[in-house]
Design a protein around this motif. Structure first.
Motif, PDB file in Angstrom:
ATOM      1  N   ARG A 122       0.513   0.717   2.556  1.00 44.21           N
ATOM      2  CA  ARG A 122      -0.541   1.645   2.159  1.00 44.21           C
ATOM      3  C   ARG A 122      -1.864   1.224   2.774  1.00 44.21           C
ATOM      4  NH1 ARG A 122       0.244   1.248  -4.211  1.00 44.21           N
ATOM      5  NH2 ARG A 122       0.495  -0.933  -3.594  1.00 44.21           N
ATOM      6  N   PRO A 123      -2.716   2.163   3.137  1.00 43.67           N
ATOM      7  CA  PRO A 123      -4.009   1.805   3.719  1.00 43.67           C
ATOM      8  C   PRO A 123      -4.902   1.085   2.710  1.00 43.67           C
ATOM      9  CG  PRO A 123      -3.465   4.103   4.153  1.00 43.67           C
ATOM     10  CD  PRO A 123      -2.485   3.617   3.137  1.00 43.67           C
ATOM     11  N   LEU A 124      -5.651   0.104   3.200  1.00 48.72           N
ATOM     12  CA  LEU A 124      -6.657  -0.556   2.385  1.00 48.72           C
ATOM     13  C   LEU A 124      -7.886   0.332   2.282  1.00 48.72           C
ATOM     14  CD1 LEU A 124      -6.411  -4.152   3.881  1.00 48.72           C
ATOM     15  CD2 LEU A 124      -5.423  -3.355   1.740  1.00 48.72           C
ATOM     16  N   GLU A 125      -8.524   0.321   1.136  1.00 48.51           N
ATOM     17  CA  GLU A 125      -9.706   1.148   0.941  1.00 48.51           C
ATOM     18  C   GLU A 125     -10.821   0.757   1.903  1.00 48.51           C
ATOM     19  OE1 GLU A 125     -12.856   2.171  -2.664  1.00 48.51           O
ATOM     20  OE2 GLU A 125     -10.823   1.471  -3.128  1.00 48.51           O
ATOM     21  N   ALA A 126     -10.937  -0.551   2.175  1.00 50.60           N
ATOM     22  CA  ALA A 126     -12.052  -1.039   3.003  1.00 50.60           C
ATOM     23  C   ALA A 126     -11.922  -0.629   4.463  1.00 50.60           C
ATOM     24  CB  ALA A 126     -12.152  -2.560   2.897  1.00 50.60           C
ATOM     25  N   THR A 127     -10.682  -0.554   4.964  1.00 51.68           N
ATOM     26  CA  THR A 127     -10.482  -0.317   6.397  1.00 51.68           C
ATOM     27  C   THR A 127      -9.808   1.005   6.711  1.00 51.68           C
ATOM     28  OG1 THR A 127      -8.313  -1.408   6.421  1.00 51.68           O
ATOM     29  CG2 THR A 127     -10.262  -2.807   6.761  1.00 51.68           C
ATOM     30  N   GLY A 128      -9.137   1.589   5.741  1.00 49.84           N
ATOM     31  CA  GLY A 128      -8.369   2.798   6.002  1.00 49.84           C
ATOM     32  C   GLY A 128      -7.064   2.532   6.715  1.00 49.84           C
ATOM     33  N   ARG A 129      -6.729   1.261   6.872  1.00 52.56           N
ATOM     34  CA  ARG A 129      -5.474   0.873   7.533  1.00 52.56           C
ATOM     35  C   ARG A 129      -4.719  -0.115   6.641  1.00 52.56           C
ATOM     36  NH1 ARG A 129      -7.817  -1.301  13.093  1.00 52.56           N
ATOM     37  NH2 ARG A 129      -9.281  -2.153  11.562  1.00 52.56           N
ATOM     38  N   PRO A 130      -3.399  -0.225   6.810  1.00 47.84           N
ATOM     39  CA  PRO A 130      -2.652  -1.193   6.006  1.00 47.84           C
ATOM     40  C   PRO A 130      -3.063  -2.626   6.329  1.00 47.84           C
ATOM     41  CG  PRO A 130      -1.172   0.428   6.994  1.00 47.84           C
ATOM     42  CD  PRO A 130      -2.510   0.601   7.653  1.00 47.84           C
ATOM     43  N   ALA A 131      -2.808  -3.533   5.404  1.00 45.23           N
ATOM     44  CA  ALA A 131      -3.082  -4.953   5.623  1.00 45.23           C
ATOM     45  C   ALA A 131      -2.278  -5.446   6.825  1.00 45.23           C
ATOM     46  CB  ALA A 131      -2.709  -5.755   4.390  1.00 45.23           C
ATOM     47  N   PRO A 132      -2.909  -6.181   7.740  1.00 43.41           N
ATOM     48  CA  PRO A 132      -2.174  -6.699   8.896  1.00 43.41           C
ATOM     49  C   PRO A 132      -1.162  -7.767   8.494  1.00 43.41           C
ATOM     50  CG  PRO A 132      -4.422  -7.545   8.863  1.00 43.41           C
ATOM     51  CD  PRO A 132      -4.336  -6.528   7.775  1.00 43.41           C
ATOM     52  N   TRP A 133      -0.113  -7.869   9.294  1.00 37.05           N
ATOM     53  CA  TRP A 133       0.903  -8.902   9.107  1.00 37.05           C
ATOM     54  C   TRP A 133       0.753  -9.945  10.208  1.00 37.05           C
ATOM     55  CZ3 TRP A 133       6.404  -6.763   7.610  1.00 37.05           C
ATOM     56  CH2 TRP A 133       6.301  -5.942   6.468  1.00 37.05           C
ATOM     57  N   LEU A 134       0.669 -11.206   9.806  1.00 31.16           N
ATOM     58  CA  LEU A 134       0.751 -12.336  10.724  1.00 31.16           C
ATOM     59  C   LEU A 134       2.133 -12.936  10.527  1.00 31.16           C
ATOM     60  CD1 LEU A 134      -2.771 -13.890  10.039  1.00 31.16           C
ATOM     61  CD2 LEU A 134      -2.133 -12.243  11.814  1.00 31.16           C
ATOM     62  N   ALA A 135       2.984 -12.849  11.539  1.00 36.05           N
ATOM     63  CA  ALA A 135       4.415 -13.062  11.357  1.00 36.05           C
ATOM     64  C   ALA A 135       4.891 -14.345  12.022  1.00 36.05           C
ATOM     65  CB  ALA A 135       5.195 -11.876  11.912  1.00 36.05           C
ATOM     66  N   VAL A 136       5.847 -15.000  11.357  1.00 36.11           N
ATOM     67  CA  VAL A 136       6.358 -16.300  11.802  1.00 36.11           C
ATOM     68  C   VAL A 136       7.872 -16.269  11.810  1.00 36.11           C
ATOM     69  CG1 VAL A 136       6.479 -18.772  11.291  1.00 36.11           C
ATOM     70  CG2 VAL A 136       4.362 -17.499  10.811  1.00 36.11           C
ATOM     71  N   THR A 137       8.468 -16.708  12.926  1.00 34.04           N
ATOM     72  CA  THR A 137       9.904 -16.951  12.964  1.00 34.04           C
ATOM     73  C   THR A 137      10.159 -18.195  13.806  1.00 34.04           C
ATOM     74  OG1 THR A 137      12.073 -15.897  13.178  1.00 34.04           O
ATOM     75  CG2 THR A 137      10.528 -15.557  14.994  1.00 34.04           C
ATOM     76  N   GLY A 138      11.433 -18.581  13.883  1.00 32.90           N
ATOM     77  CA  GLY A 138      11.833 -19.785  14.611  1.00 32.90           C
ATOM     78  C   GLY A 138      13.069 -20.356  13.958  1.00 32.90           C
ATOM     79  N   ALA A 173       5.015  -7.308  -2.092  1.00 37.56           N
ATOM     80  CA  ALA A 173       3.687  -7.539  -1.520  1.00 37.56           C
ATOM     81  C   ALA A 173       3.040  -6.239  -1.056  1.00 37.56           C
ATOM     82  CB  ALA A 173       3.786  -8.521  -0.360  1.00 37.56           C
ATOM     83  N   VAL A 174       3.783  -5.387  -0.372  1.00 41.15           N
ATOM     84  CA  VAL A 174       3.155  -4.164   0.153  1.00 41.15           C
ATOM     85  C   VAL A 174       2.902  -3.130  -0.938  1.00 41.15           C
ATOM     86  CG1 VAL A 174       4.138  -4.495   2.458  1.00 41.15           C
ATOM     87  CG2 VAL A 174       5.350  -3.062   0.796  1.00 41.15           C
ATOM     88  N   LEU A 175       3.610  -3.277  -2.073  1.00 43.92           N
ATOM     89  CA  LEU A 175       3.430  -2.324  -3.167  1.00 43.92           C
ATOM     90  C   LEU A 175       2.612  -2.908  -4.313  1.00 43.92           C
ATOM     91  CD1 LEU A 175       7.058  -0.852  -3.298  1.00 43.92           C
ATOM     92  CD2 LEU A 175       5.060   0.033  -2.085  1.00 43.92           C
ATOM     93  N   ALA A 176       1.999  -4.074  -4.101  1.00 41.36           N
ATOM     94  CA  ALA A 176       1.243  -4.737  -5.158  1.00 41.36           C
ATOM     95  C   ALA A 176       0.117  -3.848  -5.667  1.00 41.36           C
ATOM     96  CB  ALA A 176       0.673  -6.056  -4.645  1.00 41.36           C
ATOM     97  N   GLU A 177      -0.095  -3.881  -6.984  1.00 40.17           N
ATOM     98  CA  GLU A 177      -1.156  -3.050  -7.579  1.00 40.17           C
ATOM     99  C   GLU A 177      -2.521  -3.427  -7.011  1.00 40.17           C
ATOM    100  OE1 GLU A 177      -2.871  -1.908 -12.024  1.00 40.17           O
ATOM    101  OE2 GLU A 177      -0.933  -2.921 -11.792  1.00 40.17           O
ATOM    102  N   GLU A 178      -2.774  -4.735  -6.870  1.00 44.21           N
ATOM    103  CA  GLU A 178      -3.999  -5.191  -6.210  1.00 44.21           C
ATOM    104  C   GLU A 178      -3.631  -5.545  -4.769  1.00 44.21           C
ATOM    105  OE1 GLU A 178      -7.467  -8.656  -6.526  1.00 44.21           O
ATOM    106  OE2 GLU A 178      -5.918  -8.501  -8.072  1.00 44.21           O
ATOM    107  N   PRO A 179      -4.066  -4.770  -3.795  1.00 43.76           N
ATOM    108  CA  PRO A 179      -3.588  -4.962  -2.421  1.00 43.76           C
ATOM    109  C   PRO A 179      -4.062  -6.268  -1.812  1.00 43.76           C
ATOM    110  CG  PRO A 179      -5.341  -3.320  -2.498  1.00 43.76           C
ATOM    111  CD  PRO A 179      -4.994  -3.633  -3.920  1.00 43.76           C
ATOM    112  N   TYR A 180      -3.262  -6.780  -0.891  1.00 43.52           N
ATOM    113  CA  TYR A 180      -3.611  -7.981  -0.131  1.00 43.52           C
ATOM    114  C   TYR A 180      -4.439  -7.607   1.084  1.00 43.52           C
ATOM    115  CZ  TYR A 180      -0.130 -10.464  -2.928  1.00 43.52           C
ATOM    116  OH  TYR A 180       0.573 -11.018  -3.965  1.00 43.52           O
TER     117      TYR A 180
END
Length: 497
Positions: A122-138, A173-180
């Motif tokens: 869901r878009p963040l109110e502050a930016t109008g875009r969803p919270a970015p993901w910083l992703a890790v694998t290995g 996390a993406v559906l949290a009531e208080e967004p990240y």
């Protein structure tokens, strides 16, 4: 169907009409299956969950889901329910599973829980875009790195969480009531395989070594699924300069215009790299004058424990945080605040000049090699279920550091034979067949203590899975720690020293 079911830009996702009545099959009642089924049912989909098991755990989960209006079919995980329009699979189900091959043959999309979460952002109110993901694998180091990253982001004042294959469920996390504000996302190769539209802000592949080949089929397929994490990156693709495969995956990635390749190294960094200079973690990638300057991020002592692979993980986490715009001070503060999870190169105690270290999480040769490299003289407790892994490179690389070895588990012969080929001077003690649980670990620790001398480290880094002798790697590590403490309390080692 892919275009129809894209909700990344839909603010009020719960009322999106495309979900209403959509017939979705959720494959598997594992960790991710029930949450996915609940979310889909909440969206208005007609959900059927299938699982090949029919035990008490599955029955309890089925009862809960049926109360929500979900259809549950137990005892048959192979046949595709009639009328299915979309499949959401648990990540552990391999592509060759009959239900998934039937879905593919029918032209249906197959998603994992990560793909579902990505499409429900869901878009963040502050930016109008969803919270970015910083992703890790290995292959190794994912959890430590993503937790370090979350600690750094929190130190920078961001609302964040370590999610995905660790900590908070990515769907929660993406559906949290208080967004990240931003998410630190750990992703396994399984999850990446089933996440075709994932496009992180920035991502890292820490390393690639043979693992899970029974699931992927070939090393090439395994590496390719790891490399999916770089698709669509917008700011930075972070790679390990000591692992050429990770750089090759970056070169092959289809990224957004302007996205940069950023390396990390345990040596002095070149331009567009992070590295180590005179005991300091430094950044020559996210500074204005990359040619002539570097930003000091933290000291090696700020990373605990300061083993080489932990320093590498810290540099990878720092690179992602810097790509997101975090200031150097927050990197230092976040690393200082971080404490690793249990069973990851954890010092249990020191007795009679001998350290006892629990790295039960080292469940494959690549992880064990990193652990062994952290100590100059080791009595090594190793063995278990090798999952088809080769032990020769591991033993050859560690031979000079080995004071002795105590071998346990079903596939201990693989390690014994590798020791005979590459380290014939190393004394080896084997536990007899049939020993499991606490008695087996007590015997292993006593045998290792008998081989150790002051200055040595008794290291549990099994290079194998645990399920032949223990419930899981956590129980294996706990029993190692208990056995080491009991031995120290008894004074038995002191009597023999």
């Amino acid at each position: 169907m892919g275009d129809q079911l894209t909700f990344a830009d839909t603010p009020d996702f719960a009322d999106t009409p495309e979900w209403k009545g959509l017939r979705v099959t959720v494959a598997g009642l594992g960790v991710s299956g029930p949450p996915a089924a609940r979310v889909l049912r909440h969206l208005g989909a007609e959900v059927t969950v299938v699982d090949g098991g029919d035990g008490p755990r599955q029955q309890a989960q089925a009862a809960e889901l049926r109360g929500l209006g979900v259809t549950v079919r137990l005892g048959d995980g192979e046949s595709l329910p009639a009328g299915t329009e979309l499949v959401v699979t648990s990540p552990g189900w391999p592509p060759r599973a009959p239900l998934l091959t039937a879905a593919t043959a029918a032209g249906l999309q197959v998603w994992g829980d990560v793909e579902l979460a990505w499409r429900l952002r869901r878009p963040l109110e502050a930016t109008g875009r969803p919270a970015p993901w910083l992703a890790v694998t290995g292959t190794n180091g994912k959890t430590t790195t993503v937790q370090m990253l979350a600690s750094i982001l929190a130190a920078a004042g961001r609302r964040t969480a370590a999610v995905g294959n660790v900590g908070v469920s990515v769907l929660d996390a993406v559906l949290a009531e208080e967004p990240y504000d931003v998410l630190a996302v750990e992703l396994s190769s399984y999850q990446l395989h089933w996440a075709p539209s994932l496009r992180p802000h920035s991502a890292v592949v820490l390393n690639v070594a043979a693992d899970h080949l029974d699931w992927h089929g070939t090393m090439e397929a395994y590496a390719a699924d790891k490399g999916r994490i770089y698709a669509g990156n917008s700011v930075a693709c972070v790679y390990n300069t000591a692992d050429p495969v990770t750089e090759e995956l970056v070169r092959a990635a289809d990224v957004e215009e302007g996205c940069r390749a950023v390396g990390f190294t345990l040596g002095a960094p070149a331009v567009s790299q992070l590295g180590v200079v005179d005991g300091l973690l430094v950044d020559r990638a996210f500074v204005k004058d990359r040619q002539g300057s570097a930003a000091e991020l933290a000291s090696v002592e700020d990373v605990q424990p300061s083993a080489p692979h932990n320093i590498a993980d810290a540099l990878a986490a720092a690179a992602l945080a810097r790509a997101y715009g975090v200031e150097p001070r927050a990197v230092r503060d976040g690393l200082r605040a971080f404490r690793p999870d249990a069973h990851r190169i954890a010092l249990v105690l020191e007795a009679d000049g001998v350290g006892y270290v629990d790295d039960s999480k080292a469940t494959n040769p690549h992880a064990a090699a990193a652990s062994l490299a952290a100590y100059p003289s080791v009595v090594w407790i190793a063995g278990g279920l090798a999952k088809g892994a080769d032990m020769d490179s591991l033993v050859a690389g560690a031979a000079k550091a080995l004071r002795g070895a105590v071998l346990i588990g079903a596939d201990r012969a693989l390690i014994r034979e590798a020791l005979a080929r590459h380290a014939p001077q190393v004394p080896v003690i084997e536990l007899a067949d049939g020993q499991t649980g606490a008695p087996a670990m007590d015997a292993a620790v006593r045998a290792a203590a008998g081989l150790a001398r002051p200055g040595d480290t008794v290291l549990l880094a099994p290079a194998c899975a645990s399920m032949d002798m223990f419930t899981d790697y956590g129980e294996r590590g706990d029993l190692f720690a208990a056995a080491a403490r009991a031995l120290a309390d008894s004074g038995e080692r002191s009597d023999r020293a």
